[in-house]
Design an enzyme around this catalytic site. Structure first.
Site, PDB file in Angstrom:
ATOM      1  N   LYS A  95       2.197  -3.446   7.359  1.00 21.33           N
ATOM      2  CA  LYS A  95       2.247  -3.558   5.998  1.00 21.33           C
ATOM      3  C   LYS A  95       3.766  -3.224   5.431  1.00 21.33           C
ATOM      4  CE  LYS A  95      -0.044  -4.553   3.046  1.00 21.33           C
ATOM      5  NZ  LYS A  95      -0.440  -5.857   2.448  1.00 21.33           N
TER       6      LYS A  95
ATOM      7  N   ILE B 187     -15.821   4.226   0.978  1.00 20.27           N
ATOM      8  CA  ILE B 187     -16.995   4.409  -0.096  1.00 20.27           C
ATOM      9  C   ILE B 187     -18.363   3.494  -0.048  1.00 20.27           C
ATOM     10  CG2 ILE B 187     -17.332   4.120  -2.815  1.00 20.27           C
ATOM     11  CD1 ILE B 187     -14.906   5.574  -3.135  1.00 20.27           C
TER      12      ILE B 187
ATOM     13  N   TYR C 234      -1.683  -0.752  11.085  1.00 23.71           N
ATOM     14  CA  TYR C 234      -2.239  -1.366   9.872  1.00 23.71           C
ATOM     15  C   TYR C 234      -0.759  -1.123   8.964  1.00 23.71           C
ATOM     16  CZ  TYR C 234      -3.336  -1.558   4.900  1.00 23.71           C
ATOM     17  OH  TYR C 234      -3.196  -1.903   3.722  1.00 23.71           O
TER      18      TYR C 234
ATOM     19  N   THR D 276       0.867  -1.334  -0.007  1.00 25.41           N
ATOM     20  CA  THR D 276      -0.057  -0.021   0.030  1.00 25.41           C
ATOM     21  C   THR D 276       1.012   1.094  -0.173  1.00 25.41           C
ATOM     22  OG1 THR D 276      -1.488   1.157   1.416  1.00 25.41           O
ATOM     23  CG2 THR D 276      -0.034  -0.224   2.357  1.00 25.41           C
ATOM     24  N   ASP D 277       0.293   2.145  -0.550  1.00 32.46           N
ATOM     25  CA  ASP D 277       0.891   3.671  -0.367  1.00 32.46           C
ATOM     26  C   ASP D 277       1.162   4.185   0.968  1.00 32.46           C
ATOM     27  OD1 ASP D 277      -1.602   4.188  -0.209  1.00 32.46           O
ATOM     28  OD2 ASP D 277      -1.884   5.956  -1.675  1.00 32.46           O
ATOM     29  N   GLU D 278       0.361   3.608   2.050  1.00 38.22           N
ATOM     30  CA  GLU D 278       0.280   3.898   3.111  1.00 38.22           C
ATOM     31  C   GLU D 278       1.723   3.867   4.084  1.00 38.22           C
ATOM     32  OE1 GLU D 278      -2.937   3.151   5.796  1.00 38.22           O
ATOM     33  OE2 GLU D 278      -4.320   3.129   4.238  1.00 38.22           O
TER      34      GLU D 278
END
Ligand code: NAD
Ligand code: DAU
Length: 337
Positions: free
Chosen positions: A157, A194, A153, A126-128
Site C-alpha cells: 500500500k 470485528i 500488505y 491506509t494509516d498502516e
C-alpha cells in the site's frame, strides 16, 4: 448509462459502502470494476438500482479492460476512485504475491490509464503505511509522518501511494490520496477482527484475540470513511494527502469485551491465541487537516452504538456471511489462531 464514478473494488467492504453513499447523497452513476476475489461478492451490490450501478467483473491489472473503462469515464469527466486491493495483513504473511500484483501493478495500471485519458483519480490508502506507535506515545500519525510500513500488505500500500505521488509530480495526473484508520460496519468480510468475533459469538464459539490483546486500533465507521472520501473528491486539492480518522482508539481487549457485553456474555469469555508475526502495536490518526481545511466531521461518534448496530446487522445477514465462514476459519485453524 453515463458513468460519473468508476469505483475499483466496489464489491468489497468499504468500496460497496462508498457506492451506497454516492447513490444516497448524489444523483451520480457508478461503474464498479471488481475482480470478485474471495473478498468480493456480487451479492453485496444486489438490490441497488440497475439504472445507476453497473458491475464489471475484471482485474485492475488488465490494461486493455482498464483503458476502455477509463476512456469512457474521461468522456463524462468522471472520477476514478480506487479501493481495490488485497487488504488483509494475515493473508499477506502467508502469500505476499497477490499483494504485489494487485496493490502495486494494479495501481500502476490505473495510473497509466488516468495519465493517458487525463482522468481525476482518488487513491484509497491506509494509516498502516506509517508503521506503528508505542502504546504510551502521546503523538498520532499526521500527513507529515514518515512512511515505515511493517507487513507485505502495508508495504505494498505504501508503494502504491508513492506511485500516485510520482505520477502527480512527473506526469501531472490529477490525484488525491487518503489514508484511513480501521473501518467497521456492515458488509465486512468475516476474516477481519470485528466480524470474525461477532460471527464466532453467533456460532457459540469464543472470540480469538492475538497475543495479549494490548494492540490498539483507531476505529471509524465505514459510513464516515465514505463521507470523507466524497468530501475530498469534491473539495480536496490535487496532489494532497488527507488522513481520515474519528478519534476511536481502542485496544483489542476493549473491543472484544464490548462485543461480549453487547451479546450478553461474560467479559472473560474469549481465548488468547498465537500472535500475528510483526504485529503493529498501535495506530492513531490526527485528522485535523481534513476537518479544518475541508470541514469534514464524522457522524458515528459513539463506538458502542456503532458496534451494537454492526452486531445486529450480522445477526440479520447470516445468509451473506455464512458462505465465507468455514473457509476463513480453516485458514485460521491452520495458523493456530
Ligand atoms: P476488501 O478486501 O473487503 O475488498 C477489496 C475488494 O477489491 C474486493 O471486492 C476484491 O474482489 C477487489 N479486488 C481485489 N483485487 C482486485 C483486482 N486485482 N482487481 C479488481 N478488484 C480487486 O477490502 P476493504 O477492507 O474494503 O478495503 C478497501 C480499500 O480500503 C483497500 O485499498 C484498503 O487498503 C483500504 N483501507 C481499508 C481499511 C479497513 O479498515 N478495511 C482501512 C483503511 C484503508
Ligand atoms: O488500519 C487500517 C487497516 O485496518 C487496513 O489497512 C486493513 O486493510 C484492515 O484489514 C485493517 O488492518 P488490521 O490488521 O488492523 O485489521 P484486522 O481486522 O486484521 O485486525 C485488527 C486487530 O485485531 C489487529 O491488532 C489484529 C487483531 N486480531 C485480528 C483477528 C482477525 C485479533 O486479535 N484476532 C483476530 O482474529
Amino acid at each position: 448509462m453515463a458513468p460519473t464514478f468508476l469505483v475499483t473494488g466496489g464489491a468489497g467492504f468499504i468500496g460497496s459502502n462508498f457506492v451506497r453513499h454516492v447513490l444516497e447523497h448524489t444523483d451520480d452513476q457508478v461503474v464498479v470494476l471488481d475482480k470478485l476475489t474471495y473478498a468480493g461478492d456480487r451479492r453485496t451490490l444486489e438490490g441497488l438500482p440497475a439504472n445507476r450501478v453497473r458491475l464489471v467483473e475484471g482485474d485492475i491489472a488488465d490494461a486493455a479492460l482498464v483503458d476502455g473503462l477509463v476512456a469512457d469515464l474521461a468522456r463524462d469527466d468522471g472520477v476514478l476512485v480506487h479501493y481495490a486491493a488485497e487488504s488483509h495483513n494475515d493473508n499477506s504473511l502467508h502469500d505476499p504475491s497477490p499483494f504485489v500484483q494487485t496493490n502495486l501493478i494494479g495501481t500502476f495500471t490505473l495510473l497509466e490509464a488516468a495519465r493517458r485519458h487525463g482522468v481525476r483519480l482518488h487513491h484509497i490508502s491506509t494509516d498502516e503505511v506509517y508503521g506503528d506507535l508505542e502504546l504510551d506515545d502521546p503523538g498520532r500519525f499526521t500527513e507529515a509522518t514518515p512512511y515505515n510500513p511493517s507487513s507485505p500488505y502495508s508495504s505494498t500500500k505504501a508503494g502504491s501511494d508513492l506511485l500516485v505521488r510520482a505520477w502527480v509530480r512527473s506526469f501531472g495526473v490529477r490525484a488525491t490520496i487518503s489514508n484511513c484508520s480501521n473501518n467497521y460496519g456492515p458488509w465486512q468480510h468475516v476474516e477481519k477482527f470485528i466480524p470474525r468475533q461477532v460471527t464466532n459469538l453467533l456460532d457459540g464459539v469464543r472470540p480469538r484475540v492475538y497475543g495479549a490483546g494490548a494492540n490498539v486500533r483507531d476505529w471509524i465507521h465505514a459510513d464516515d470513511h465514505s463521507s470523507a472520501v466524497l468530501r475530498i473528491i469534491e473539495r480536496g486539492e490535487i496532489g494532497e494527502t488527507y488522513l481520515i480518522g474519528a478519534d476511536g482508539e481502542k485496544s483489542n481487549l476493549e473491543v472484544v469485551q464490548a462485543l461480549l457485553s453487547i451479546m450478553g456474555r461474560p467479559e472473560d469469555d474469549f481465548d488468547l491465541v498465537t500472535d500475528r508475526a510483526g504485529h503493529d502495536l498501535r495506530y492513531a490518526i490526527d485528522s485535523t487537516k481534513l476537518r479544518t481545511e475541508l470541514g469534514w466531521e464524522p457522524r458515528s461518534t459513539s463506538f458502542a452504538d456503532g458496534l451494537t448496530r454492526t452486531v445486529e446487522w450480522y445477526r440479520e445477514h447470516e445468509d451473506w456471511w455464512r458462505p465465507h465462514k468455514d473457509a476463513t476459519e480453516r485458514k485460521y485453524a491452520e495458523a493456530g489462531q
